[in-house]
Write a protein that holds these residues in place. Structure first.
Motif, short mmCIF file in Angstrom:
data_model
loop_
_atom_site.label_atom_id
_atom_site.label_comp_id
_atom_site.label_asym_id
_atom_site.label_seq_id
_atom_site.Cartn_x
_atom_site.Cartn_y
_atom_site.Cartn_z
N PRO A 34 0.84 -1.20 0.00
CA PRO A 34 0.00 0.00 0.00
C PRO A 34 0.87 1.25 0.00
N GLU A 35 0.32 2.32 -0.53
CA GLU A 35 1.09 3.56 -0.59
C GLU A 35 1.32 4.14 0.79
N GLN A 36 0.52 3.71 1.73
CA GLN A 36 0.74 4.12 3.10
C GLN A 36 0.33 2.97 4.00
N PRO A 37 0.86 2.88 5.23
CA PRO A 37 0.47 1.79 6.11
C PRO A 37 -1.03 1.77 6.32
N THR A 38 -1.58 0.57 6.54
CA THR A 38 -3.02 0.48 6.70
C THR A 38 -3.50 1.29 7.90
N SER A 39 -2.69 1.37 8.94
CA SER A 39 -3.11 2.13 10.12
C SER A 39 -3.19 3.61 9.83
N ALA A 40 -2.50 4.07 8.74
CA ALA A 40 -2.51 5.50 8.42
C ALA A 40 -3.60 5.86 7.44
N ARG A 41 -4.28 4.85 6.91
CA ARG A 41 -5.34 5.15 5.96
C ARG A 41 -6.50 5.84 6.65
N PRO A 42 -7.16 6.75 5.99
CA PRO A 42 -8.27 7.44 6.62
C PRO A 42 -9.43 6.48 6.86
N PRO A 43 -10.18 6.70 7.96
CA PRO A 43 -11.31 5.82 8.26
C PRO A 43 -12.48 6.14 7.36
N GLY A 44 -13.54 5.35 7.52
CA GLY A 44 -14.80 5.64 6.84
C GLY A 44 -14.78 5.30 5.37
N PRO A 45 -15.53 6.07 4.56
CA PRO A 45 -15.68 5.76 3.13
C PRO A 45 -14.36 5.66 2.37
N GLU A 69 -11.72 -12.31 7.93
CA GLU A 69 -13.16 -12.07 8.05
C GLU A 69 -13.60 -12.13 9.51
N GLY A 70 -13.05 -13.08 10.26
CA GLY A 70 -13.40 -13.17 11.67
C GLY A 70 -12.95 -11.97 12.48
N LEU A 71 -11.84 -11.36 12.08
CA LEU A 71 -11.30 -10.19 12.78
C LEU A 71 -11.95 -8.88 12.36
N ALA A 72 -12.53 -8.86 11.17
CA ALA A 72 -12.90 -7.60 10.52
C ALA A 72 -13.82 -6.73 11.36
N ALA A 73 -14.78 -7.31 12.04
CA ALA A 73 -15.75 -6.51 12.77
C ALA A 73 -15.17 -5.88 14.02
N THR A 74 -14.18 -6.55 14.65
CA THR A 74 -13.66 -6.05 15.92
C THR A 74 -12.30 -5.37 15.80
N ASP A 75 -11.51 -5.75 14.80
CA ASP A 75 -10.18 -5.16 14.64
C ASP A 75 -9.88 -5.04 13.15
N PRO A 76 -10.53 -4.09 12.47
CA PRO A 76 -10.38 -4.01 11.01
C PRO A 76 -8.95 -3.72 10.55
N GLU A 77 -8.18 -2.96 11.32
CA GLU A 77 -6.81 -2.66 10.92
C GLU A 77 -5.96 -3.93 10.90
N ARG A 78 -6.08 -4.71 11.95
CA ARG A 78 -5.33 -5.97 11.99
C ARG A 78 -5.83 -6.91 10.90
N ALA A 79 -7.15 -6.94 10.69
CA ALA A 79 -7.72 -7.79 9.65
C ALA A 79 -7.18 -7.40 8.27
N GLU A 80 -7.08 -6.09 8.02
CA GLU A 80 -6.58 -5.64 6.73
C GLU A 80 -5.11 -6.02 6.54
N ARG A 81 -4.32 -5.85 7.58
CA ARG A 81 -2.91 -6.23 7.48
C ARG A 81 -2.77 -7.72 7.17
N LEU A 82 -3.61 -8.51 7.82
CA LEU A 82 -3.56 -9.95 7.59
C LEU A 82 -3.97 -10.29 6.16
N ALA A 83 -5.04 -9.65 5.67
CA ALA A 83 -5.49 -9.91 4.31
C ALA A 83 -4.43 -9.48 3.29
N GLN A 84 -3.79 -8.34 3.53
CA GLN A 84 -2.77 -7.86 2.61
C GLN A 84 -1.55 -8.78 2.58
N SER A 85 -1.35 -9.57 3.63
CA SER A 85 -0.18 -10.45 3.69
C SER A 85 -0.37 -11.73 2.90
N ILE A 86 -1.58 -12.00 2.44
CA ILE A 86 -1.85 -13.26 1.74
C ILE A 86 -1.17 -13.21 0.37
#
Length: 621
Positions: free
Chosen positions: A312-323, A575-592
């Protein structure tokens, strides 16, 4: 009068070197480049720059360091004389293409008296463009009907004949009227046009055309040759278009237009020449053409999946929230999905992304669902086609329930047909309960008739999932009758999700039973997804316990040696993480590392962001 070609379609010699695609996709991909520089009727002035544009487009596509297409996959039609022969040739080419289909045209574009766009050939009559030219509607039908997984059209033309009828010019004037991109929009096709509103495309003065391209193609060619500093090593139309538009407008030239950005806009067109230049001066590995990136240290790509996770062009934690974050996830998921060459996996990816967009952009979701269905229908091997059609049946039913049902009825596998009918029933339960009841009853009868134990368990789990939205009381005994712990646990979790807001005690009991079943499931690739599903529903009841289960699921998934098995399990954990920890879930998905499962994981995170769960406990999904 013709020049620069024979008036027909010619093919170059086979190229060598790296390619933008893998060998299998290349064998199924075709590009047709059409250029018209000379005309028989004086009303159409010659466009000598079109000859250079045609050559420039072929050059960037077949350059091993940029587009990477072998020359024998790029057909060139210079100054074609017969519109009918050209259309027939395109139809034959489109019918034979199941990979990428690219159509490029440079020449005069005219409007019929009724405002229909027609592309011209050398013999096109100004007073009869529809009969003697190429009506865009005809070409659109060809593109729409092609089994190609990715379809692209680049039109460097204008309404040069807009004055043929005064009513045409009047109809297309004003800021609220459609531009060329609107007129040329074809469902499931990415279309890039040289102009937007009622303007002619720009060419250099006649005295300069011998050594120049048309302004649009020239700028596109120069942009690709130079690359985009700061962007990824591969460039998509989504990367190129805004810069192309800015450059053209900055020079006072007509602004381009685009449509269909939800799908093929994420298609990798070329390697990023700018990044290759930067890396060559810093001593870092130089990126090859798209699909041939240098493997990052410490990663091992699957031999059948050269795609690596996009940085990603920036870390997932730095991405803006929402839409904005949701849009970025969807874009990444689409990028991964469109790099997948297996039609079955790609269809499921597109269907998952459609679900992720269903609440935020239903029109776009509908287009992706239709695309997913088209890809599934293009599969020729029946053992793979049935499950793929079943996987996309639910999203398709939200768009066209009749079509979804027809396609489900054509599935030869009883297990897959049962799953498809159950998915359709779930999708239409709130809008057409009678149809839903009929379909779920048929699905249950089919599932009960399946003799293979594994297929029967899968079919009954699908029925239980469909019943969860219609009749959860009946869904539970169906789930418990499955007899196979993995499918039973997943079915119980699905029912718990459906009843969570209306009967939390019932949901808690179902989740507890599903968790007990995980103890008897053997094999990390089976157990990890079930643990993740249980953790997802347990989060609203016992967050500490849910965290321990999701941790166990992730450790199990990471221990799987097979890249496909690991990717599937990690996507389920995301998917299991997405609702409670979306940042961690995204990092995990990006690592696949496997693109097909990376797309599924990212889509799951995007879907969770589009519909936050109340109190951690979901309602009906």
């Amino acid at each position: 009068m013709t020049s620069g070609g024979t008036g027909g379609t010619t093919r170059g010699d086979t190229g060598t070197g790296h390619s933008a695609f893998d060998a299998d996709l290349l064998a199924r991909s075709r590009a047709l480049l059409i250029g018209v520089s000379a005309y028989e009727y004086a009303e159409f002035p010659p466009i000598r720059a079109a000859r250079n544009s045609l050559a420039a487009m072929r050059s960037v596509l077949t350059d091993p360091a940029l587009g990477g297409w072998p020359a024998d996959r790029v057909a060139v039609a210079a100054n074609p004389g017969s519109a009918a022969e050209l259309a027939s040739g395109l139809a034959d080419l489109a019918d034979a293409t199941t990979g990428v289909l690219l159509l490029y045209y440079v020449g005069h574009g005219v409007l019929s008296p009724r405002g229909e766009l027609c592309l011209t050939v050398t013999s096109t009559r100004p007073d009869r463009p529809k009969i003697s030219g190429l009506p865009w509607d005809t070409l659109a039908d060809v593109l729409r009907g092609s089994p190609a997984s990715t379809r692209l059209a680049i039109l460097d033309c204008c309404f040069a004949g807009q004055a043929i009828e005064g009513q045409t010019m009047e109809a297309l004037s004003g800021d609220g009227d459609p531009g060329l991109a609107d007129i040329t929009h074809v469902e499931g096709v990415y279309t890039l046009t040289a102009t937007t509103r009622n303007r002619t495309a720009h060419v250099p003065p006649p005295g300069q055309q011998d050594g120049a391209c048309t302004s649009f193609t020239g700028e596109l060619h120069d942009l690709i040759k130079a690359g985009l500093p700061g962007k990824a090593t591969r460039l998509t139309f989504a990367d190129i278009y805004p810069v192309l538009r800015q450059r053209l407008r900055g020079k006072g030239l007509p602004a381009p237009g685009q449509r269909g950005v939800d799908a093929a806009g994420q298609f990798t067109l070329t390697a990023n020449a700018a990044m290759a230049t930067v890396q060559s001066t810093t001593g870092q590995p130089i990126a090859g053409p798209p699909g041939h990136e240098t493997t990052a240290p410490g990663t091992t790509p699957h031999p059948d999946d050269p795609e690596q996770p996009d940085d990603p062009e920036q870390p997932t934690s730095a991405r803006p929230p929402g839409p904005a974050r949701h849009a970025a996830l969807v874009a990444d998921a689409l990028r991964a999905a469109h790099s997948v060459r297996d039609e079955s996996a790609q269809a499921q990816d597109l269907a998952a992304i459609a679900k992720a967009l269903a609440r935020t952009d239903p029109d776009r979701a509908a287009r992706l669902a239709v695309d997913a269905a088209r890809v599934a229908q293009s599969i020729t091997r029946e053992p793979l086609k049935g499950p793929a059609v079943a996987a996309v049946a639910g999203p398709l039913a939200t768009v066209d329930a009749d079509r979804a049902e027809r396609e489900a009825e054509a599935i030869t596998s009883e297990s897959a047909r049962a799953r498809a009918q159950a998915a359709i029933a779930r999708a239409v339960a709130s809008t057409d309960p009678d149809r839903a009841a009929r379909l779920i009853a048929d699905a249950e009868r089919l599932a009960e008739s399946v003799t293979d134990r594994g297929q029967k368990a899968s079919a009954l789990a699908g029925v239980a999932d469909g019943l969860a939205a219609i009749d959860p009381d009946h869904a539970e005994p169906v789930a418990r009758s499955i007899g196979e712990p993995t499918q039973t646990a997943l079915a119980l979790v699905s029912i718990a999700r459906a009843v969570g807001t209306t009967d939390p005690d019932w949901a808690a009991r179902l989740i507890a039973d599903a968790e007990r079943l995980t103890q008897v499931i053997s094999g990390a690739s089976f157990r990890a997804p079930v643990l993740a599903a249980v953790a997802r529903e347990l989060a609203g009841i016992n967050s500490d316990r849910a965290a321990r289960l999701i941790g166990d699921a992730e450790r199990l998934a990471q221990s799987i040696p097979d890249p496909n098995g690991k990717g599937s399990a990690l996507a389920a954990v995301a998917e299991g993480l997405a609702a409670t920890d979306p940042e961690r879930a995204e990092r995990l998905a990006q690592s696949i590392t496997t693109a097909a499962f990376r797309a599924l994981g990212l889509a799951a995170v995007a879907e969770a962001l589009s519909c936050p769960r109340q109190g951690g406990q979901g309602g009906q999904a």
